[in-house]
Design an enzyme around this catalytic site. Structure first.
Site, PDB file in Angstrom:
ATOM      1  N   ASP A  20       0.855  -1.180   0.000  1.00  0.00           N
ATOM      2  CA  ASP A  20       0.000   0.000   0.000  1.00  0.00           C
ATOM      3  C   ASP A  20       0.900   1.242   0.000  1.00  0.00           C
ATOM      4  OD1 ASP A  20      -3.125   0.488   1.313  1.00  0.00           O
ATOM      5  OD2 ASP A  20      -1.721   2.154   1.025  1.00  0.00           O
ATOM      6  N   LYS A  27       0.295  12.904 -16.743  1.00  0.00           N
ATOM      7  CA  LYS A  27      -0.729  13.922 -16.867  1.00  0.00           C
ATOM      8  C   LYS A  27      -2.084  13.312 -16.517  1.00  0.00           C
ATOM      9  CE  LYS A  27      -3.262  13.448 -20.177  1.00  0.00           C
ATOM     10  NZ  LYS A  27      -3.722  12.064 -20.365  1.00  0.00           N
ATOM     11  N   HIS A  62       2.752  12.813 -23.462  1.00  0.00           N
ATOM     12  CA  HIS A  62       3.421  12.030 -24.509  1.00  0.00           C
ATOM     13  C   HIS A  62       3.276  12.652 -25.896  1.00  0.00           C
ATOM     14  CE1 HIS A  62      -0.538  10.130 -25.175  1.00  0.00           C
ATOM     15  NE2 HIS A  62      -0.070   9.716 -26.332  1.00  0.00           N
ATOM     16  N   GLU A 109     -11.418   9.203 -31.395  1.00  0.00           N
ATOM     17  CA  GLU A 109     -11.160   7.795 -31.059  1.00  0.00           C
ATOM     18  C   GLU A 109     -12.445   7.000 -31.211  1.00  0.00           C
ATOM     19  OE1 GLU A 109      -7.520   8.302 -27.889  1.00  0.00           O
ATOM     20  OE2 GLU A 109      -9.538   8.582 -27.116  1.00  0.00           O
ATOM     21  N   ASP A 160      -8.373  15.306 -19.642  1.00  0.00           N
ATOM     22  CA  ASP A 160      -7.607  14.164 -20.146  1.00  0.00           C
ATOM     23  C   ASP A 160      -6.760  14.540 -21.367  1.00  0.00           C
ATOM     24  OD1 ASP A 160      -6.785  11.451 -20.321  1.00  0.00           O
ATOM     25  OD2 ASP A 160      -8.365  11.014 -21.771  1.00  0.00           O
ATOM     26  N   HIS A 197      -2.597  17.508 -24.323  1.00  0.00           N
ATOM     27  CA  HIS A 197      -2.197  17.117 -25.683  1.00  0.00           C
ATOM     28  C   HIS A 197      -2.602  18.151 -26.738  1.00  0.00           C
ATOM     29  CE1 HIS A 197      -1.323  13.455 -23.725  1.00  0.00           C
ATOM     30  NE2 HIS A 197      -2.397  12.759 -24.019  1.00  0.00           N
ATOM     31  N   LYS A 221     -14.384  10.243 -27.325  1.00  0.00           N
ATOM     32  CA  LYS A 221     -14.359   8.778 -27.324  1.00  0.00           C
ATOM     33  C   LYS A 221     -15.587   8.304 -28.100  1.00  0.00           C
ATOM     34  CE  LYS A 221     -11.013   8.451 -24.158  1.00  0.00           C
ATOM     35  NZ  LYS A 221      -9.672   8.039 -24.589  1.00  0.00           N
TER      36      LYS A 221
HETATM   37  C1  BG6 Z   1      -3.929   9.659 -23.204  1.00  0.00           C
HETATM   38  C2  BG6 Z   1      -5.347   9.748 -22.715  1.00  0.00           C
HETATM   39  O1  BG6 Z   1      -3.121  10.585 -22.547  1.00  0.00           O
HETATM   40  O2  BG6 Z   1      -3.894   9.913 -24.594  1.00  0.00           O
HETATM   41  C3  BG6 Z   1      -6.229   8.770 -23.459  1.00  0.00           C
HETATM   42  O3  BG6 Z   1      -5.407   9.497 -21.320  1.00  0.00           O
HETATM   43  C4  BG6 Z   1      -6.082   8.935 -24.962  1.00  0.00           C
HETATM   44  O4  BG6 Z   1      -7.584   8.890 -23.060  1.00  0.00           O
HETATM   45  C5  BG6 Z   1      -4.616   8.972 -25.370  1.00  0.00           C
HETATM   46  O5  BG6 Z   1      -6.727   7.832 -25.580  1.00  0.00           O
HETATM   47  C6  BG6 Z   1      -4.435   9.347 -26.832  1.00  0.00           C
HETATM   48  O6  BG6 Z   1      -3.090   9.172 -27.199  1.00  0.00           O
HETATM   49  P1  BG6 Z   1      -2.661   8.691 -28.657  1.00  0.00           P
HETATM   50  O7  BG6 Z   1      -1.167   8.713 -28.624  1.00  0.00           O
HETATM   51  O8  BG6 Z   1      -3.239   7.343 -28.853  1.00  0.00           O
HETATM   52  O9  BG6 Z   1      -3.262   9.716 -29.590  1.00  0.00           O
END
Ligand code: BG6
Length: 459
Positions: free
Chosen positions: A89, A142, A172, A210, A229, A234, A320
């Site tokens: 934990d 993040k 990322h 997505e 998110d 991003h 989504k």
């Molecule tokens: C992530 C999100 O940071 O990025 C996800 O938490 C999302 O919800 C994803 O699906 C998208 O990343 P990529 O590289 O697939 O465009």
């Protein structure tokens, strides 16, 4: 002086989704390239043992490589052999004592927090108290905080234990080759600069669509929603690369310097410029409240109040369970005055950032035949059917191990991005229901109506 390389990798949330989908494949790719031979210590609350964790690693890599892919068994066994597991934990000091033992001789571990944000502070404090933080580095996933105040509080917590050079705020998208290429394509070519402004650009759109839903991450999503998110991080990063002034590339900090300037020039969002949506069926997902009003779709119209961009709408949206999975930027140019020749689509630049990568220019040419009319064509400048050559996580993990902060978010950029979205967080606008497989709620159409509607990336 070059920073010293980390000598161990500690992964919190090792039994979770991010480890399975992204971090294990990134470690495997690094082993394959011959650039990784460190101990990997997985930490998790789940009552697993090392054999189960190894099985999970194998499954992740086999799935990632895919059917017919070329699985490098040697690299996989090397990684398996490097794996250790600490179960416990995060509230319990014994977990960190066990980690300390597992670290053995390692003095400069890289800690990766792939855990729910609510646990970040607990782990950071545990690391500080147990002596596991000394010369260590830390990667924080993040979203960094839930809003401006909590991002500042998290930063203060981290700074009690780690100094700034050792903190790596991951987004990322900054590690994606296709995103970096926005910067390179803009600033390595002369032909773009004269038109890259409000004299010639009519609108800029960024879509992260997505087809899949929350894919087992209902509990995480309930805390996040699309605005936290992906929009706050991003998509704003992508807008930053599109809108920034030329960075002084010789200075490693200058990309963040230019990003933060863009974010500060974006007007804080107004509920009138945002549409939220929720796909039908979201409330039945595991971990989702029956009356949830969390958005699985968000669209926003941004104003960048700069000399270059005054009056050019920047439209961003993500959702989504939309019609396709694709991330695309469309920069549409104003129409030429000779409308008779240029009826129909105008010129544009299209940057497809994923899953495949493309840069293309939309142009018009003479339609064959007797009439003096035009038809649209698209000139492909670059096309990589398999996407980026190196996955973003692999690149970023490699950089963090080396102590290179260039492709990580800086605290001032994170805070400036929160200031943009903060006024529209929560239920300030309704979450309209939309049909899975559609392009989101029809209410979003109005945001793009005056620029010819939303761009719909192809499958
Ligand atoms: C992530 C999100 O940071 O990025 C996800 O938490 C999302 O919800 C994803 O699906 C998208 O990343 P990529 O590289 O697939 O465009």
């Amino acid at each position: 002086m070059k920073p010293v390389r980390s000598d161990a990798f500690v992964l919190y949330g090792v039994t979770g989704d991010l480890a399975y989908k992204k971090i294990f494949p990134a470690l495997y790719a690094m082993v394959r390239r011959g650039g990784f031979d460190l101990p990997v210590i997985g930490v998790a609350r789940s009552d697993w043992n090392l054999d189960q964790l190894r099985a999970r690693l194998r499954e992740s890599i086999t799935r990632h490589v895919g059917k017919g892919g070329d699985l490098d068994r040697q690299a996989l066994s090397k990684l398996e052999a490097r794996l250790a597991f600490v179960q416990g934990d995060y509230q319990d000091a014994a977990t960190f004592r066990a980690l300390h033992r597992a670290l053995g001789e390692a003095e400069r571990p890289l800690h990766y927090l792939a855990i729910p944000p609510g646990l970040f502070a607990t782990v950071v404090e545990g690391l500080g108290a147990s002596g596991c933080a000394g010369r260590a580095r830390i990667i924080v996933e993040k979203p960094f905080g839930r809003d401006l105040a909590s991002a500042r509080a998290l930063n203060a917590t981290l700074h009690r234990v780690f100094d700034e050079r050792r903190i790596f705020r991951i987004d990322h998208y900054l590690g994606k080759e296709a995103v970096q290429n926005l910067l390179v394509f803009r600033f390595a070519n002369t032909f773009l600069e004269p038109i890259w402004n409000n004299h010639y650009v009519r609108s800029v759109q960024v879509t992260l669509a997505e087809r899949f839903g929350v894919a087992g991450r209902g509990r995480f999503y309930e805390e996040a929603g699309a605005l936290r998110d992906v929009i706050q991080n991003h998509l704003l990063q992508v807008v930053g690369f599109l809108a920034m002034e030329p960075p002084a590339l010789a200075l490693r900090e200058s990309i963040s310097d230019e990003q933060v300037k863009v974010f500060r020039l974006i007007r804080p969002l107004n509920p009138r410029n945002v549409v939220r949506g929720q796909f039908r069926g979201y409330r039945d997902e595991e971990g989702v409240a029956p009356g949830s009003t969390v958005e699985t779709f968000a669209a926003a119209r941004l104003h960048v109040d700069s000399w270059r961009w005054e009056g050019v709408p920047f439209l961003v949206r993500s959702g989504k369970r939309l019609a396709v999975t694709a991330t695309e930027v469309l920069v549409t140019l104003k129409r030429p005055p000779l409308l008779r020749l240029a009826a129909g689509e105008t010129n544009y630049l299209r940057f497809r950032l994923g899953p495949d990568v493309t840069i293309a220019i939309g142009a018009r040419v003479k339609r064959a035949g007797g009439e003096l009319t035009s038809e649209p064509i698209e000139l492909a400048i670059a096309h990589h059917p398999h996407g980026d050559a190196m996955d973003a996580y692999e690149r970023l993990l490699g950089d963090a191990l080396e102590g290179d902060p260039m492709l990580f978010a800086r605290q001032d950029t994170v805070e400036a991005a929160w200031s943009v979205v903060e006024p529209v967080l929560g239920n300030v606008t309704p979450a309209h229901e939309y049909r899975p497989g559609s392009w989101g709620p029809p209410e979003a159409e109005a945001l793009a109506a005056d620029v010819g509607g939303w761009h719909r990336p192809a499958r």
